[in-house]
Design a protein around this motif. Structure first.
Motif, PDB file in Angstrom:
ATOM      1  N   UNK A  72      -7.132  13.684  -1.390  1.00 20.31           N
ATOM      2  CA  UNK A  72      -6.002  13.071  -2.073  1.00 20.31           C
ATOM      3  C   UNK A  72      -5.505  11.868  -1.286  1.00 20.31           C
ATOM      4  N   UNK A  73      -5.207  10.789  -1.991  1.00 18.07           N
ATOM      5  CA  UNK A  73      -4.770   9.548  -1.354  1.00 18.07           C
ATOM      6  C   UNK A  73      -3.549   9.014  -2.089  1.00 18.07           C
ATOM      7  N   UNK A  74      -2.571   8.544  -1.333  1.00 20.80           N
ATOM      8  CA  UNK A  74      -1.447   7.842  -1.951  1.00 20.80           C
ATOM      9  C   UNK A  74      -0.904   6.806  -0.981  1.00 20.80           C
ATOM     10  N   UNK A  75      -0.302   5.782  -1.518  1.00 28.02           N
ATOM     11  CA  UNK A  75       0.308   4.742  -0.693  1.00 28.02           C
ATOM     12  C   UNK A  75       1.635   5.248  -0.162  1.00 28.02           C
ATOM     13  N   UNK A  76       1.946   4.871   1.064  1.00 30.75           N
ATOM     14  CA  UNK A  76       3.198   5.315   1.680  1.00 30.75           C
ATOM     15  C   UNK A  76       4.256   4.226   1.564  1.00 30.75           C
ATOM     16  N   UNK A 124       4.655  -2.807  11.111  1.00 32.25           N
ATOM     17  CA  UNK A 124       3.467  -3.659  11.052  1.00 32.25           C
ATOM     18  C   UNK A 124       3.410  -4.473   9.757  1.00 32.25           C
ATOM     19  N   UNK A 125       4.166  -4.033   8.764  1.00 32.26           N
ATOM     20  CA  UNK A 125       4.171  -4.674   7.436  1.00 32.26           C
ATOM     21  C   UNK A 125       2.753  -4.777   6.887  1.00 32.26           C
ATOM     22  N   UNK A 126       2.034  -3.668   7.009  1.00 36.44           N
ATOM     23  CA  UNK A 126       0.673  -3.560   6.483  1.00 36.44           C
ATOM     24  C   UNK A 126       0.607  -2.407   5.485  1.00 36.44           C
ATOM     25  N   UNK A 127      -0.330  -2.457   4.545  1.00 34.83           N
ATOM     26  CA  UNK A 127      -0.492  -1.323   3.625  1.00 34.83           C
ATOM     27  C   UNK A 127      -0.789  -0.046   4.396  1.00 34.83           C
ATOM     28  N   UNK A 128      -0.112   1.051   4.007  1.00 32.75           N
ATOM     29  CA  UNK A 128      -0.313   2.345   4.660  1.00 32.75           C
ATOM     30  C   UNK A 128      -0.808   3.339   3.613  1.00 32.75           C
TER      31      UNK A 128
END
Length: 514
Positions: free
Chosen positions: A510-514, A488-492
């Motif tokens: 807890x949150x982190x970018x994939x 999708x080329x979107x932030x995950x």
């Protein structure tokens, strides 16, 4: 095309045709039924056009030819044969009192007997019905058509008092059995209802009843098709977003094509507003009570499965959750596969209206009102749109903190992991977000996936004893759930949420970018 009158709440075929209302032609189905069989049953959710179809059959068999000019059946029907019609309707009135259904049937029979000029002297209701059918056939020289609308309402109304529901069921079984007993004088019988009670419990005598509920050729017998909106209702479409119409109201499926709820579509055309028109006309309180008693949470609803037997398993003392949800229209068939020669169905919400409305009601059952006010949908959407995860965490912490200890002691559902996940799911779904729980990959199934404003949010939920363990976020990483969405080329964003069993609240977010 010129705009016509909208037939909102009108179940009378003659009125629709004579007064210039829009009408979606269902007469081809009527012709096929008349040619193929004799005794039929159809289950569909409330306000889906069952009563109108029954009234169409009435006018058709009575030979009222002018009403059918221009319709599919007009040139293919013998208008000289005028069949008497006996019709029962249980759509109005309540049936929670032990004698109410008997009184209703007696009144309806009495009206039919007066029209036929009869003065019956029979002690049993089935005897009266049989005498009426015989007399009408003899008077007219044609066999009789028997139509029963909302056949199951006297049972459904009394489910809160099982002994009354059983008595109503047993009385109706005797009444409906008379149709088989006087079969020689009957041209057709047609029963409609919301639920599909087992044949043994209601139709044990009428064992040659053809169930149309999941027959592919009759999937569109009630409701509107996509093509109906483009043709019949074309004058109403300008100014309305077609994608939004589909998102809100399309999606019902009985092994045929996707169908729109007609009540929703007519109200949309009148009010020009996207709202839960159908959902707001009913109360799923009994359904929600059963779900919570059986610990069926909102996160479970989009991952349900069933086969013909399970979806038909419905009686006063035995109601499969899947059957209850499917028959009432809160879930529909979203997929089908062949397992050993038998169809197996995947179930899910039909559309946004049902997903949003049912989850709002579920939230009402999963938390007290004072807590629910702490998490408004607009603030949740705004925080997610800005990827402000501190705000998202704060909203849910406040929500859980607002639930009094006494509420937890009265509601054992809060002990289960499914409860905490369902609170998240229902809040996102009630806010109208694209939220899914059956999003599987080759490595497993993520607890919840949300796509919103060009971003993907993947949630994993865990219940821990007391201290944060970090297992939720580690599982998201280890199983590579994000890989499915990279195209999708979107932030995950990976979001691991842990709840403390004793704290009854979030202990790790807890949150982190994939």
């Amino acid at each position: 095309m010129n705009r016509r009158r909208l037939p909102i709440g009108i179940q009378n075929f003659r009125e629709i045709r004579e007064e210039g209302h829009y009408y979606v032609d269902k007469t081809a189905f009527a012709r096929r039924l008349a040619e193929e069989g004799k005794h039929y049953f159809l289950s569909r959710p409330r306000r889906f056009g069952k009563s109108l179809f029954l009234d169409t059959l009435k006018e058709l068999f009575e030979g009222n030819e002018p009403l059918f000019r221009g319709l599919a059946i007009h040139g293919a029907w013998d208008w000289s044969a005028r069949h008497p019609v006996v019709r029962f309707s249980f759509g109005s009135g309540g049936f929670r009192d032990p004698d109410s259904v008997r009184a209703s049937v007696s009144e309806q029979l009495a009206r039919a007997e007066r029209r036929a000029g009869l003065d019956p002297h029979y002690e049993t209701t089935s005897g009266r019905l049989g005498a009426l059918v015989e007399a009408l056939a003899e008077q007219s020289g044609h066999r009789v058509v028997v139509l029963v609308d909302e056949y199951d309402k006297p049972i459904l109304d009394a489910l809160g008092t099982p002994e009354v529901a059983r008595a109503n069921r047993d009385f109706l079984r005797g009444l409906y059995g008379a149709v088989k007993e006087f079969d020689a004088h009957i041209r057709m019988s047609f029963f409609t209802g919301v639920s599909k009670f087992t044949k043994v419990s209601v139709f044990s005598e009428l064992n040659n009843l053809i169930d149309l509920t999941l027959e592919r050729p009759y999937g569109a017998i009630c409701g509107y098709r996509e093509a109906d909106l483009d043709s019949v209702f074309a004058p109403e479409l300008p100014g309305l977003d077609r994608e939004l119409i589909r998102e809100w109201y399309d999606g019902y499926n009985w092994r045929g094509e996707r169908m729109y709820n007609p009540f929703d579509i007519l109200l949309l055309f009148r009010k020009r507003e996207f709202k839960a028109h159908w959902f707001e006309t009913g109360s799923p309180a009994f359904l929600i009570q059963k779900m919570l008693e059986r610990r069926v949470f909102s996160v479970d609803l989009e991952a349900m499965h069933g086969e013909d037997e399970l979806l038909s398993e419905f009686d006063v003392d035995e109601m499969a959750t899947e059957a209850l949800l499917f028959q009432t229209g809160y879930l529909t068939i979203t997929g089908e596969e062949d397992l050993g020669g038998e169809p197996h169905y995947r179930l899910g919400y039909p559309n946004r209206e049902v997903r949003q409305g049912l989850n709002r009601r579920l939230l009402g059952a999963m938390a007290p009102a004072e807590s629910r006010r702490l998490l408004p949908s607009l603030r949740l959407r705004g925080a997610l749109e800005a990827s402000d995860f501190d705000a998202v965490e704060g909203l849910f912490r406040a929500f859980f903190a607002g639930i009094p200890y006494e509420w937890h002691t009265r509601n054992p559902i809060a002990r289960y992991e499914g409860y905490y996940a369902s609170v998240f799911y229902s809040h996102f779904a009630a806010a109208g977000l694209d939220v899914r729980v059956d999003d599987s990959s080759s490595r497993g199934r993520v607890d919840m996936a949300v796509r919103f404003e060009g971003s993907v949010f993947l949630f994993e939920f865990k219940v821990v004893e007391e201290k944060p363990e970090g297992t939720a976020l580690r599982q998201l990483r280890a199983r590579g759930y994000a890989d499915k969405y990279r195209h999708l080329r979107q932030p995950i964003h990976l979001v691991g949420v842990e709840f403390g069993r004793a704290a009854r609240n979030i202990v790790a977010f807890e949150v982190e970018a994939a």
